[in-house]
Design an enzyme around this catalytic site. Structure first.
Site, PDB file in Angstrom:
ATOM      1  N   SER A   1     -44.201 -21.588  10.260  1.00 42.07           N
ATOM      2  CA  SER A   1     -42.985 -20.795  10.426  1.00 42.07           C
ATOM      3  C   SER A   1     -41.751 -21.662  10.145  1.00 42.07           C
ATOM      4  O   SER A   1     -41.624 -22.214   9.055  1.00 42.07           O
ATOM      5  CB  SER A   1     -42.962 -20.179  11.828  1.00 42.07           C
ATOM      6  OG  SER A   1     -41.998 -19.152  11.919  1.00 42.07           O
TER       7      SER A   1
ATOM      8  N   ASP B   1     -47.431  -9.799   8.233  1.00 39.96           N
ATOM      9  CA  ASP B   1     -46.485 -10.620   8.996  1.00 39.96           C
ATOM     10  C   ASP B   1     -45.116  -9.941   8.975  1.00 39.96           C
ATOM     11  O   ASP B   1     -44.469  -9.862   7.934  1.00 39.96           O
ATOM     12  CB  ASP B   1     -46.395 -12.021   8.376  1.00 39.96           C
ATOM     13  CG  ASP B   1     -45.598 -13.002   9.218  1.00 39.96           C
ATOM     14  OD1 ASP B   1     -44.794 -12.556  10.058  1.00 39.96           O
ATOM     15  OD2 ASP B   1     -45.778 -14.216   9.034  1.00 39.96           O
TER      16      ASP B   1
ATOM     17  N   HIS C   1     -48.293 -12.990  12.148  1.00 36.60           N
ATOM     18  CA  HIS C   1     -47.521 -14.208  11.920  1.00 36.60           C
ATOM     19  C   HIS C   1     -48.277 -15.496  12.226  1.00 36.60           C
ATOM     20  O   HIS C   1     -48.201 -16.462  11.470  1.00 36.60           O
ATOM     21  CB  HIS C   1     -46.231 -14.152  12.736  1.00 36.60           C
ATOM     22  CG  HIS C   1     -45.315 -15.311  12.473  1.00 36.60           C
ATOM     23  ND1 HIS C   1     -44.886 -15.640  11.203  1.00 36.60           N
ATOM     24  CD2 HIS C   1     -44.762 -16.239  13.313  1.00 36.60           C
ATOM     25  CE1 HIS C   1     -44.102 -16.698  11.266  1.00 36.60           C
ATOM     26  NE2 HIS C   1     -44.013 -17.096  12.524  1.00 36.60           N
TER      27      HIS C   1
END
Length: 267
Positions: free
Chosen positions: A107, A212, A242
């Site tokens: 991320s 996601d 995610h």
């Protein structure tokens, strides 16, 4: 369960806590860069899989995250976190001379890993980007507001496993408050720098969930296409949300990651 040990390093803006998972006979070093608002302790299962593959694993809590110093989730320049990663790499490389280093970023940590790789490619054997914030990110639209609204992360977007979201909500080391303007601005600036920076010449694997919602795959691809080098691999997982390392098919994802790393280290 492999119990991690803690160490502290001096970062650009205070002391940083680093978790270390030790291998009996390490053949390589894995550095993990966690995502926004979370901490390295959420990578326990990932670290155990890496150790089983003979990795010596290190994962810092970024400034303002987890147990490290700093105002919670606030930083004004992502380059300082990239510099902190290099400080850690130098330290652990000196302790394990000759071992190749693989950087794994998730991320926001994927964004940091990409920027680190642009600046320090000579120190890496390979890079793994898990649902990286690259290209554009819809969360940055919050900068248009005079006052940043409180937009908490929906825990159901993390994984199809409801226990992952429940643990996230209950975790006292996870930030559950609003985004902070300097942090969003720093992320925006970092994305612009990455877009204008060099391609990633080191072997790179990008993994992303097709479903996601936090960091949509299509948005990330706009950044990926700017930095894609000649040895770039990708896996997009149908139904994946995610946090692929916490997903219902996490063994499949980790298997793909370890296969990639093994191939690159042995090539």
């Amino acid at each position: 369960m492999i119990e991690p040990t803690d160490r502290e390093i001096t970062g650009r803006h205070g002391n940083l806590v680093v978790r270390e998972w030790a291998a009996t006979n390490p053949g390589w070093i894995a550095l993990i860069a966690h995502g926004y608002g979370e901490h390295s302790g959420r990578y326990q299962w990932v670290a155990e899989q890496l150790v089983a593959a003979r990795a010596q694993v290190y994962a810092p809590d970024h400034v303002g995250h987890g147990r490290s110093d700093g105002e919670r989730v606030r930083f004004s320049d992502a380059e300082t976190i990239v510099a902190d990663l290099e400080t850690l790499r130098q330290q652990v490389a000196a302790e394990h001379p000759g071992l190749p280093v693989v950087l794994i970023g998730h991320s926001m940590g994927g964004m940091l890993a990409a920027r680190y790789a642009q600046e320090h490619q000579e120190h890496l054997a390979a890079v793994v980007l898990s649902a990286p914030v690259l290209g554009t990110w819809h969360v940055l639209d919050l900068l248009e507001h005079d006052e940043i609204p409180d937009t908490p992360i929906d825990p159901s977007t993390l994984s199809r496993d409801p226990e992952v979201g429940a643990a996230y909500v209950a975790d006292p080391l996870v930030w559950h408050g609003p985004f902070k303007r300097p942090t969003l601005q720093a992320i925006d600036n970092c994305l612009l720098a990455i877009n204008e920076g060099p391609t990633l010449d080191k072997p790179t694997l990008w993994v992303h969930g097709e479903d996601d919602e936090l960091v949509p795959e299509a948005d990330t691809r706009t950044g990926i296409d700017r930095i894609r080098g000649h040895e770039f691999h990708e896996h997009i997982y149908p139904g994946g949300r995610h946090e692929l390392f916490n997903e219902t098919n996490k063994e499949e994802v980790m298997g793909d990651v370890l296969t990639f790393i093994a191939r690159e280290l042995n090539s």
